[in-house]
Design an enzyme around this catalytic site. Structure first.
Site, PDB file in Angstrom:
ATOM      1  N   GLY A 105       0.840  -1.243  -0.050  1.00  0.00           N
ATOM      2  CA  GLY A 105       0.058   0.035  -0.105  1.00  0.00           C
ATOM      3  C   GLY A 105       0.942   1.207   0.034  1.00  0.00           C
ATOM      4  CB  CYS A 106       0.125   4.740  -1.281  1.00  0.00           C
ATOM      5  SG  CYS A 106      -1.340   4.819  -0.297  1.00  0.00           S
ATOM      6  CE1 TYR A 107      -1.496   8.245   4.048  1.00  0.00           C
ATOM      7  CE2 TYR A 107      -3.329   6.644   3.752  1.00  0.00           C
ATOM      8  CZ  TYR A 107      -2.800   7.871   3.886  1.00  0.00           C
ATOM      9  OH  TYR A 107      -3.838   8.891   3.630  1.00  0.00           O
TER      10      TYR A 107
END
EC number: 1.2.1.38
Lengths: 343, 343, 343, 343
Positions: C146-148
């Site tokens: 995921g991005c985070y």
């Protein structure tokens, strides 16, 4: 006076709440929406502990029984239907939609929707406050002007009415903030699409075109069809119209500014700016002002007029309240003395 | 080929670095600025560990001794002076400033600065890549077009050259992102002032006016002075010009699009859009494309042309490298195949 | 190698197109979406005349017959289902969704959707390129981070793995641009709502929390649950995570930076910034970099780590291609040498 | 009461004008700046035809002779000097700068400037209206709180005063709009640099740190140094502080919200939001509200508190007028009933 707002959950409705909540003469009697039974702050948390009313369903009889004036902040296609019901009951109505502004035939062509009866349209007074105050005073039904037409018409009126320009030379390059598209989500108004962007839409097809032309023709029957371009600014509030017209005679910028200044001398919400001091949209944000600057190009004989408003204020809710003030014989600035929020 | 960049710390210089760093035929020989001895990433942290070169002082002799081509990303007033020194040494020069684009007299009037010699100006080839490729090929000194003129001229060229419009009807409503104002801080380009704002500036006074007119007249000597308005968009990159002209003859939008498509058939960076599909500035961001859409209004007989570019790319550094490619006989797209960064 | 993209009309899919279109080793074999039969530029006009392919329906058998690798840019809930079908056919798969990153039970709890089989989840290699390259090399199924989590994990890894911090002290204050919400319109991601705004969402409930914790625990089994806050920035691209941890021992900022620099010495996409030079999100926009800065506060003994990525690049499509490169034994930077687009 | 404003051309000064222009009890006696003799609308065209006063020079004797209260919107380093002069003349003073908020020694260390006398600092009452109203009432010199401290302190006060948290666990992750940097242009606050960006600055070095700690210690002497991070949001107005503290005892979110609601029951400008309804900065824009939301994470035992204000209102001019109201025994909301401008 008791005011009811229908279509409260849109941006126009929310702006009416912001204004009327502090208005010394109008009291918010009730707020209505298809999302009934919800406290308004569920939809608009910024109103938490400020406006405590609940949204109610749209029941015209009930509303009519309690209100002195109804603001219709409902979408085109719905507004007109509702307007008729209140007019029948002798309740004053201000309709912020486009349903009552132009002839039925034109409406059908440009809005691509069924119009209301021409009779109702004929009954509606066009609420361009600065120019129609006399008619507005006695009116019971107001077709509140569109955002683009307000900025455009206020900036063109002086030269059109005095027949100072080539009637076949009017070009309006208009730019609007995204709140003009309303609160319903769409790809076009999504942040990732609109941000850092600028785009034209409905080129030569915008439904505000006939509204502008209708008023121009009432002022000067020689006016020919205009060119009108609408473009989306990556800002929330604000409209600028940059209008180009060919002057009939040589005229210096300073003289023309003086002329405009005189024309709008008695209009508290129109500010004619000084030479080379062009208005920007942020300089009217949150206020009911329409600021106008202009320049005559001696090289071309063309006049460039720049006009800015906050589309939700002077372009919608602000002008609606201004019209309500006029209808009830109150000073037109009452409840509308918002200073632009800058920066 | 070895390229040196002078004026590297401005946005045009930084964009040249972004392009040339990956260019297969040009090598960045040296980068120059008055802020010498600083690694470039001190000024531009995004280049950390990508461009490791240090800024060097501006010593024309030294630079000339090592470079095959010099890009001048220096401000107007300085660029012209430097250009002369390299021309004397037979080094190819591309000047991104306005110093060499218009006649000395016009420069003085519109730029309000001292011009360089008319001789040097005469020597410079106007680098509008799509239209001047032949001259650019043999040139040693290029006056790289301004950002507004690039978008405007590419969109007007077909109808102007073919004499399809009233030569006294050209109105260009132009909008630019704020990077066009350069990197030096100013109130006008401050975030708190420019954000959520839109403003007109230099109305009928912008120094790109004579540049546009000069080229238009070379294409069609009947062209009269144009109306040209510049406005500041609250975005970083991007220019849109919305141009209005009166067509001599009736013409349908689809026909005109076909005509444009044919004219630019061989031009990889000009994309003529399909009917009702108007380009937006974000759709070319970070790329060297100029996208053009248009619409003929049958009600008025006027043509509206919408043209968008990234002002730092096709409007500055991108076109500069395109010209460098042409000068050295390389395919003009070399090193410039950036896909727009969307969203 | 031939690559097929499924879910091409989302932002992740569009970014894959931007990267793979220029990738020297991968060829875009086919692009797929439920909106089949449309040229992709109907959805993304910026790709006009660049990507000419049409969107095709999602028929796994057909896709598997022609592709060497499939990128799943489909939403959580759909991706996992598709992944299984390609794995069965021995086609390499990189899934950009969250479906394969965490245990089935955790998935159900945090995503509030039905998980795929634990077996498939177990088969997937977590594609944090800098730390899992060995496993990625041999993998046929990648759960792309995921991005985070990407920004968070890269910034925490060194101190977590070396056991340098209090395992019960991890607080991550994360901020993301709005493209992270995808392309489907919603009120939250509307311009008028998100612009000039900043808001927290899913406080202590974000589905990336277990993904981060799972990896942290693999690195250091003493790690306790973290505090993780997600907030919406009014920008299109970019994530910053500001992480706070308690250091076990006194340590100077410069020493810690040196340590980080050593850890990431061989990682071309991780740039450890110099002291007091904190990375900003714009400095990595459009690129695959993760920039990290940090500061030790001697007053409190706490370490603040700032990590930035472009959520669509290193946080999605960029890292996916980096993983594809690794899977096929290509240099991991191939096709990914984008310089950040600044300004 | 007659009010004079010194430092009128900054954003704090302009906001004071916006408020005081409509204030029923205060009259703007005079406005002062080093740019004397200019009508204020030259600096702020949005005030054209609204505020017609000219800027005057800064002559304390003259000002003192005519004003009942002086607002100092001058920069740190200048404000303190001026404050002394008015105090000597028994004129009430509200200083919006940081000069009088912290001890001389701390000031020197964090502001890196010469402090005013400790005596003057001791005389100043810290104007956190909600908590210091009693002292403010009798005060003649107010040190108006900083923007970050206002948001932070209001959100931490209840748990700090009641000793509900680990005193060594306070972490404040703060984000501010760019108007907080003032009106003087700088690279950091330039549109092209700040737009589409988010950056940390003065990490562990911000001068508001000792101001926050001083007040926290007055409330609870066990408090240890805090971690305080400041970050720049790409918006004009608004501050959010996200604070993390370790609770001493288990506590449910709903209970804690109830507690906060009770604490701030009598405070018209503090709105405690309902569970899972976190405040966003736009929901207080243009108003004097401080909205607070919070969440207890049962997994970690940590409390996350989100607090938003408009930095120019509750964070500066709004709180200053609130304090002036309190000083003169007027209802504290007088002239401050601005509804947030949304959207």
């Amino acid at each position: 006076m008791k005011a009811s707002i229908i279509g409260t959950t849109g941006y126009g409705g929310a702006e009416l709440l912001r204004i009327l909540n502090h208005h010394p003469e109008f009291e918010i009697q009730s707020i209505h929406s298809t999302k009934e039974d919800l406290p308004i702050w569920h939809e608009y948390p910024h109103l938490y502990k400020i406006v405590n009313q609940k949204l109610q369903g749209i029941h015209p009889d009930e509303i009519a029984a309690n209100a002195d004036i109804v603001f219709l902040a409902t979408p085109s296609g719905i507004s007109g239907q509702l307007a008729g019901k209140f007019v029948d009951k002798d309740i004053k109505v201000i309709d912020l939609s486009g349903d009552l502004r132009i002839e039925a035939g034109q409406y059908e062509k440009w809005y691509k929707k069924d119009p209301v009866s021409q009779e109702l349209i004929d009954e509606a007074i066009y609420g361009l406050s600065e120019w129609n105050a006399e008619a507005i005073k006695g009116a019971s039904l107001i077709a509140n002007p569109g955002c683009y037409p307000t900025a455009t018409l206020l900036s063109l009126a002086p030269v059109i009415k005095e027949n100072m320009i080539d009637p076949d030379s009017i070009i309006v390059d208009a730019k609007s903030g995204i709140s003009g598209a309303g609160r319903s989500p769409s790809r076009k108004s999504s942040f990732s699409e609109a941000n850092e962007n600028f785009s034209a839409y409905k080129v030569n097809e915008h439904q505000h075109t006939p509204e502008i032309e209708k008023q121009l023709l009432q002022w000067n029957e020689r006016i020919k069809p205009i060119t009108f371009t609408t473009q989306l600014l990556p800002i929330t509030r604000g409209i600028m119209t940059t209008s180009y017209v060919k002057l009939n005679n040589d005229c210096r910028t300073s003289k023309l500014l003086e002329f405009y200044e005189n024309v709008y001398n008695e209009c508290p919400f129109v500010r004619i700016r000084t030479e080379k001091n062009y208005p920007s949209v942020k300089e009217v944000a949150g206020s009911n002002y329409c600021d106008i600057g202009l320049n005559v190009d001696e090289r071309t004989g063309r006049l460039t007029i720049i006009s800015v408003i906050d589309n939700l204020m002077k372009g919608a809710a602000g002008q609606a309240v201004q019209n309500a003030n006029i209808m009830f014989g109150i000073n037109e600035t009452t409840g509308l003395d918002f200073i632009p929020l800058y920066p």
